[in-house]
Design a protein around this motif. Structure first.
Motif, short mmCIF file in Angstrom:
data_model
loop_
_atom_site.label_atom_id
_atom_site.label_comp_id
_atom_site.label_asym_id
_atom_site.label_seq_id
_atom_site.Cartn_x
_atom_site.Cartn_y
_atom_site.Cartn_z
N UNK A 60 121.91 -16.46 -15.85
CA UNK A 60 122.22 -16.51 -17.31
C UNK A 60 123.25 -17.82 -17.58
N UNK A 61 124.78 -17.31 -17.73
CA UNK A 61 125.90 -18.33 -17.75
C UNK A 61 125.78 -19.46 -17.08
N UNK A 63 115.50 -8.99 -21.77
CA UNK A 63 115.91 -8.26 -23.11
C UNK A 63 116.67 -7.59 -23.92
N UNK A 64 117.32 -6.80 -23.06
CA UNK A 64 118.90 -6.09 -23.26
C UNK A 64 119.74 -7.29 -23.87
N UNK A 65 119.59 -8.29 -23.07
CA UNK A 65 120.70 -9.55 -23.22
C UNK A 65 120.37 -10.48 -24.84
N UNK A 66 118.54 -10.20 -25.32
CA UNK A 66 117.95 -11.02 -26.24
C UNK A 66 118.62 -9.73 -27.61
N UNK A 69 118.26 -21.63 -24.04
CA UNK A 69 117.28 -21.63 -22.55
C UNK A 69 115.85 -20.89 -23.30
N UNK A 70 115.36 -21.63 -22.36
CA UNK A 70 113.47 -21.88 -21.89
C UNK A 70 112.95 -20.67 -21.69
N UNK A 94 122.04 -12.24 -27.84
CA UNK A 94 121.07 -13.43 -27.96
C UNK A 94 121.32 -15.02 -27.70
N UNK A 95 123.34 -14.56 -28.58
CA UNK A 95 123.47 -16.38 -27.81
C UNK A 95 123.63 -17.00 -26.45
#
Length: 279
Positions: free
Chosen positions: A169-170, A188-191, A201-202, A195-196
């Protein structure tokens, strides 16, 4: 002799998640010890370092969680008890089954990468070569959704193995990679917590579903104790409703080892479609 090593290394996405999973593990093992009349010390490894395969294959393993890829494709299923599979409340989960989410960077999306087929020639990031969610499901998606005539021998310009979904993700956010396949529970955990990290990302799709990451114990553990561990997992889910909600944990399902053949099927289908490696 009672086994004494336990660790849950797979979903420690943030420090908070790691803390909650360790508390969950302590509660589950405490309940197991009570039911089994176990008095020996159980060593909880907060952050297992080094070779996770050594942990999972240890004859002293009382409880851990592994990925379906090593469980089914690297022979771990012959060395451990399958205890249970967690059921999560997260987009992409269906009971004890889960998917990976295909993500691209905002720049790649703006340049037309709005589908997996449009990612041809882009840079892929992958957590590890022995991950189902990051590699096997990703490879299967390319092999089964993109015609071989379009795919060619090499689909991506490059594939970087970055060590974790977090690092993938980074890499997308930093424009160091263009596309990745991320475990939907991790996402989902990251969201929820960061969330930033996802603002740039898409999402462009999801992979096919497979059984979730199994909880395991050494095969040398008595069958009766494995049954008590399953009950202890269920019990730990009920002790702290806020913890379960934060972990998006709804309970545990009793899947059979044969259910994980789907993960091997993904690899077989990719190979049959001429895409044996994620390239």
């Amino acid at each position: 002799m009672t086994h004494g090593i336990a660790a849950l290394p797979m979903y420690n996405v943030t420090p908070q998640h790691g803390m909650l999973w360790r508390a969950f593990l302590r509660d589950a093992l405490g309940e197991f010890a009570r039911r089994a009349g176990v008095r020996e010390r159980i060593a909880l490894l907060d952050e297992p370092l080094g070779d996770l395969f050594a942990l999972w294959r240890s004859p002293d393993l009382l409880m851990s969680q592994t990925c379906g890829f090593p469980y089914r494709l690297l022979g771990l299923d012959r060395q451990v008890h399958l205890l249970a599979t967690p059921v999560f409340n997260a987009p992409g989960c269906e009971g004890a089954w889960y998917r990976s989410v295909l993500l691209v960077s905002a720049q790649a999306y703006a340049n037309g990468a709005t589908s997996l087929a449009a990612c041809r020639g882009l840079r892929a990031a992958c957590n590890s070569a022995d991950s189902h969610s990051g590699m096997n499901a990703f490879r299967h998606a390319v092999a089964t959704t993109i015609p071989k005539s379009v795919r060619s021998e090499r689909f991506f310009a490059s594939v970087s193995f970055v060590g974790s979904h977090w690092n993938a993700l980074r890499a997308l956010a930093a424009d160091e990679a263009d596309v990745a396949s991320i475990d939907c529970v991790t996402l989902a955990y990251v969201r929820d917590a960061r969330p930033e990290m996802l603002e740039s990302l898409r999402e462009i799709g999801m992979t096919a579903a497979a059984p979730g990451l199994p909880f395991i114990a050494s095969r040398t553990l008595p069958v009766a104790h494995a049954a008590l561990l399953r009950d202890a997992l269920d019990h730990a889910c009920t002790l702290d409703t806020l913890r379960a909600k934060t972990l998006r944990l709804q309970g545990f399902s009793r899947l059979a080892p044969a259910d994980y053949a789907v993960i091997e099927q993904f690899a077989d289908e990719a190979r049959a479609n001429g895409y044996a490696e994620l390239v």
